[in-house]
Write an enzyme that holds these catalytic residues in place. Structure first.
Site, mmCIF file in Angstrom:
data_model
loop_
_atom_site.group_PDB
_atom_site.id
_atom_site.type_symbol
_atom_site.label_atom_id
_atom_site.label_comp_id
_atom_site.label_asym_id
_atom_site.label_seq_id
_atom_site.Cartn_x
_atom_site.Cartn_y
_atom_site.Cartn_z
ATOM 1 N N ILE A 141 13.425 13.232 -18.124
ATOM 2 C CA ILE A 141 14.151 12.292 -18.979
ATOM 3 C C ILE A 141 15.500 11.932 -18.365
ATOM 4 O O ILE A 141 16.292 12.807 -18.010
ATOM 5 C CB ILE A 141 14.358 12.896 -20.392
ATOM 6 C CG1 ILE A 141 13.006 13.277 -21.006
ATOM 7 C CG2 ILE A 141 15.121 11.922 -21.290
ATOM 8 C CD1 ILE A 141 12.014 12.134 -21.117
ATOM 9 N N LYS A 142 15.728 10.618 -18.280
ATOM 10 C CA LYS A 142 16.994 10.141 -17.718
ATOM 11 C C LYS A 142 17.942 9.801 -18.865
ATOM 12 O O LYS A 142 17.568 9.042 -19.778
ATOM 13 C CB LYS A 142 16.721 8.865 -16.934
ATOM 14 C CG LYS A 142 17.185 8.883 -15.504
ATOM 15 C CD LYS A 142 16.881 7.514 -14.912
ATOM 16 C CE LYS A 142 17.261 7.432 -13.486
ATOM 17 N NZ LYS A 142 17.146 6.069 -12.988
ATOM 18 N N VAL A 143 19.149 10.354 -18.796
ATOM 19 C CA VAL A 143 20.174 9.999 -19.794
ATOM 20 C C VAL A 143 21.424 9.532 -19.054
ATOM 21 O O VAL A 143 21.695 10.002 -17.943
ATOM 22 C CB VAL A 143 20.528 11.194 -20.732
ATOM 23 C CG1 VAL A 143 19.300 11.689 -21.498
ATOM 24 C CG2 VAL A 143 21.166 12.343 -19.968
#
Ligand code: E4P
Length: 219
Positions: free
Chosen positions: A82-84
């Site tokens: 997951i990219k944040v």
């Protein structure tokens, strides 16, 4: 050093995956928009082509919704990362999601102190954008050097991998390797440029011309 492809284009990923040299893929909302395809299905397809981490980016701005989105995206496949974004909310979401065992790539990093915070928040990867820094007369590779040096000072507590992003040329890849970055995420056209050299082409055509003169065949 690991090589990720910086694209959401399925055909490009297929071609690169066939080489056996691809360790992962990074996408972002702009790359997804470029495909014109459904986000979830695209990530699902990419995950079936590549064994390594496939970054899928949340689009919420507050940490609670980032967590909800991150949890949903992480269910697509076991190799989704997951990219944040590197904001306070992104760091909070990173801490919460990484604590529940989800791999996080913290993106849009432009300073070493941002990278340090992401590492403390439990990110698996930090993505410093070298090309975009160079674009505004910054020093992209200088940032990578700082982050690698800082992380090397704390080998027992910081395990975040330095993922060099926003790569524009083979030189960025070369410099990343010299500095000991863990990963580079490279646009497919740049990845292909890494394999080419005019002297290789010239040498090959003269070898083949000489071989032709022998009149022989291997098979
Ligand atoms: C990777 O994770 C980034 O989204 C990407 O490298 C950004 O590259 P750009 O600056 O060429 O858009």
């Amino acid at each position: 050093m690991k090589f990720f492809a910086d694209t959401a284009n399925i055909e490009e990923i297929k071609e690169l995956a066939e080489t056996g040299l691809l360790d992962g893929v990074t996408t972002n909302p702009s790359l997804i928009a470029k495909t014109g395809q459904d986000f979830i299905k695209t990530i699902e397809n990419i995950c079936s082509l590549v064994e390594g981490p496939v970054s899928a980016e949340v689009t919420a701005l507050d940490h609670k919704m980032m967590i909800v989105e991150g949890e949903k995206l992480s269910k697509i496949a076991p190799n989704v990362c997951i990219k944040v974004p590197l904001t306070w909310d992104g760091l909070k979401a990173c801490k919460a999601l990484s604590s529940s065992g989800i791999n996080i790539n913290v993106t849009l990093c432009f300073s070493a102190t941002q990278a340090l915070l992401a590492a403390k928040a439990g990110a698996s990867f930090i993505s410093p954008f070298v090309g975009r820094l160079d674009d505004i007369s910054g020093n992209g590779m200088g940032l990578i050097e700082d982050i690698v040096n800082i992380f090397n000072n704390y080998p027992d507590t910081l395990s975040t991998e330095v993922l060099v992003a926003s790569i524009r040329s083979p030189l960025h890849v070369l410099e990343s390797a010299k500095l000991g970055a863990d990963v580079v995420t490279v646009p497919p056209n740049v990845l292909k440029m890494l394999a080419s050299h005019p002297l290789t082409d010239k040498g090959l055509s003269s070898f083949l011309a000489d071989w032709e003169k022998t009149g022989q065949k291997i098979i």
